[in-house]
Motif scaffolding. Sequence first.
Motif, PDB file in Angstrom:
ATOM      1  N   LEU A   1       4.340 -14.301   1.820  1.00 39.38           N
ATOM      2  CA  LEU A   1       4.956 -13.058   1.271  1.00 39.38           C
ATOM      3  C   LEU A   1       3.846 -12.086   1.452  1.00 39.38           C
ATOM      4  CD1 LEU A   1       7.407 -11.366   0.168  1.00 39.38           C
ATOM      5  CD2 LEU A   1       6.361 -12.193  -2.056  1.00 39.38           C
ATOM      6  N   SER A   2       4.437 -10.806   2.056  1.00 39.87           N
ATOM      7  CA  SER A   2       3.574  -9.735   2.325  1.00 39.87           C
ATOM      8  C   SER A   2       4.165  -8.538   1.957  1.00 39.87           C
ATOM      9  CB  SER A   2       3.074  -9.523   3.766  1.00 39.87           C
ATOM     10  OG  SER A   2       2.074  -8.500   3.950  1.00 39.87           O
ATOM     11  N   TRP A   3       3.264  -7.408   1.539  1.00 40.92           N
ATOM     12  CA  TRP A   3       3.529  -6.059   1.130  1.00 40.92           C
ATOM     13  C   TRP A   3       2.450  -5.318   1.171  1.00 40.92           C
ATOM     14  CZ3 TRP A   3       2.490 -10.113  -1.901  1.00 40.92           C
ATOM     15  CH2 TRP A   3       1.387  -9.763  -3.166  1.00 40.92           C
ATOM     16  N   PRO A   4       2.760  -3.895   1.471  1.00 40.39           N
ATOM     17  CA  PRO A   4       1.911  -2.794   1.513  1.00 40.39           C
ATOM     18  C   PRO A   4       0.833  -2.929   0.197  1.00 40.39           C
ATOM     19  CG  PRO A   4       3.920  -1.991   2.023  1.00 40.39           C
ATOM     20  CD  PRO A   4       4.089  -3.147   1.461  1.00 40.39           C
ATOM     21  N   LYS A   5      -0.440  -2.998   0.752  1.00 42.87           N
ATOM     22  CA  LYS A   5      -1.530  -3.155  -0.359  1.00 42.87           C
ATOM     23  C   LYS A   5      -1.484  -1.940  -1.391  1.00 42.87           C
ATOM     24  CE  LYS A   5      -4.965  -5.433   0.534  1.00 42.87           C
ATOM     25  NZ  LYS A   5      -6.619  -5.827   0.907  1.00 42.87           N
ATOM     26  N   ALA A   6      -1.635  -1.987  -2.629  1.00 41.47           N
ATOM     27  CA  ALA A   6      -1.697  -0.899  -3.557  1.00 41.47           C
ATOM     28  C   ALA A   6      -2.464  -1.558  -4.894  1.00 41.47           C
ATOM     29  CB  ALA A   6      -0.243  -0.513  -4.126  1.00 41.47           C
ATOM     30  N   GLU A   7      -3.155  -0.743  -5.859  1.00 45.00           N
ATOM     31  CA  GLU A   7      -3.791  -1.069  -6.961  1.00 45.00           C
ATOM     32  C   GLU A   7      -2.782  -2.079  -7.648  1.00 45.00           C
ATOM     33  OE1 GLU A   7      -5.444   1.895  -9.211  1.00 45.00           O
ATOM     34  OE2 GLU A   7      -6.687   2.710  -7.490  1.00 45.00           O
ATOM     35  N   GLU A   8      -1.588  -1.685  -7.694  1.00 43.77           N
ATOM     36  CA  GLU A   8      -0.442  -2.723  -8.591  1.00 43.77           C
ATOM     37  C   GLU A   8       0.710  -2.439  -7.681  1.00 43.77           C
ATOM     38  OE1 GLU A   8       1.571  -2.595 -13.004  1.00 43.77           O
ATOM     39  OE2 GLU A   8      -0.228  -1.166 -12.317  1.00 43.77           O
ATOM     40  N   ALA A   9       1.174  -3.997  -7.559  1.00 44.39           N
ATOM     41  CA  ALA A   9       2.641  -4.161  -6.766  1.00 44.39           C
ATOM     42  C   ALA A   9       3.590  -3.346  -7.530  1.00 44.39           C
ATOM     43  CB  ALA A   9       2.776  -5.407  -6.499  1.00 44.39           C
ATOM     44  N   PRO A  10       4.503  -2.743  -6.706  1.00 45.03           N
ATOM     45  CA  PRO A  10       5.657  -2.304  -7.197  1.00 45.03           C
ATOM     46  C   PRO A  10       6.401  -3.205  -8.124  1.00 45.03           C
ATOM     47  CG  PRO A  10       5.508  -1.391  -4.982  1.00 45.03           C
ATOM     48  CD  PRO A  10       4.544  -2.544  -5.131  1.00 45.03           C
TER      49      PRO A  10
END
Length: 268
Positions: free
Chosen positions: A180-189
């Motif tokens: 499972l992948s998603w755009p990297k961020a300090e905290e996932a939405p």
Amino acid sequence: MTDSPLAPASDAAAFRLAFVPGVTPSKWVRTWEQRLPDVPLTLVQVTPGEAFGVLRDGGADAALLRLPVDAEDLSAIPLYEETSVVVVPKDHHFAAAEELAPEDLAEELVLHPLDDTLGWEASPPGLPAFQRPETTADAIELVAAGVGVLVVPQSLARLHHRKDLTYRTITGVPQSRVALSWPKAEEAPDLVEEFIGIVRGRTVNSTRGRRAEERKGQKTVQKSGQKPAKAAPKGAKKTAGAKPARPGKPAKGKGGAAGRGGKPRRGR
């Protein structure tokens, strides 16, 4: 982060989940619909080559794809590893085998499509084809025509199932890993966190994200509105003004000053 109240669930946007061929998200979608019935989940089917671009362009919130992720701007968690198989015509001599090894392919023409998902460090075992097929679907057509064999994840062999083809497990070759992948961020939405919890098998109470915070808030409200504790049951010890306990009766037993029934024994 601010302390502003959470938006009502009805205002939540749809969660868009991309997935590549062969990956089946249905069991996770069912769990999502049970836990977040007011947040629609939209499925977006993409090719392996499109998956990363869809995430970067905002066309999906998360994606079920195959590793490796092609850059550091995307986060990913591995979910499972697929079995690799060899796709052959039903009348091929490999159809009589239960399991194959790379050396079994030494004299076979092994097709290597441009959208290959196994990530061979070198070329696949066996004899190379003069030209690489554009897609796995094209390679399947060539196998059906008797032009070579194909090594793919088992899920793709099932996806491209044909009555005139079969497949056998092969060991000692690369295996595809689904993630499972998603755009990297300090905290996932929040909604991404919800889906992470689902694919990782978290229970409703342990799931993170917006809904988990809402459930915590509901529990806090319930606790603040609890009824006062009931009076102590009869027989409980009093802390003040208690009457002194009565002296106990002599213990019954065979020995001691008092014999059976508390009566003194007769002398012999």
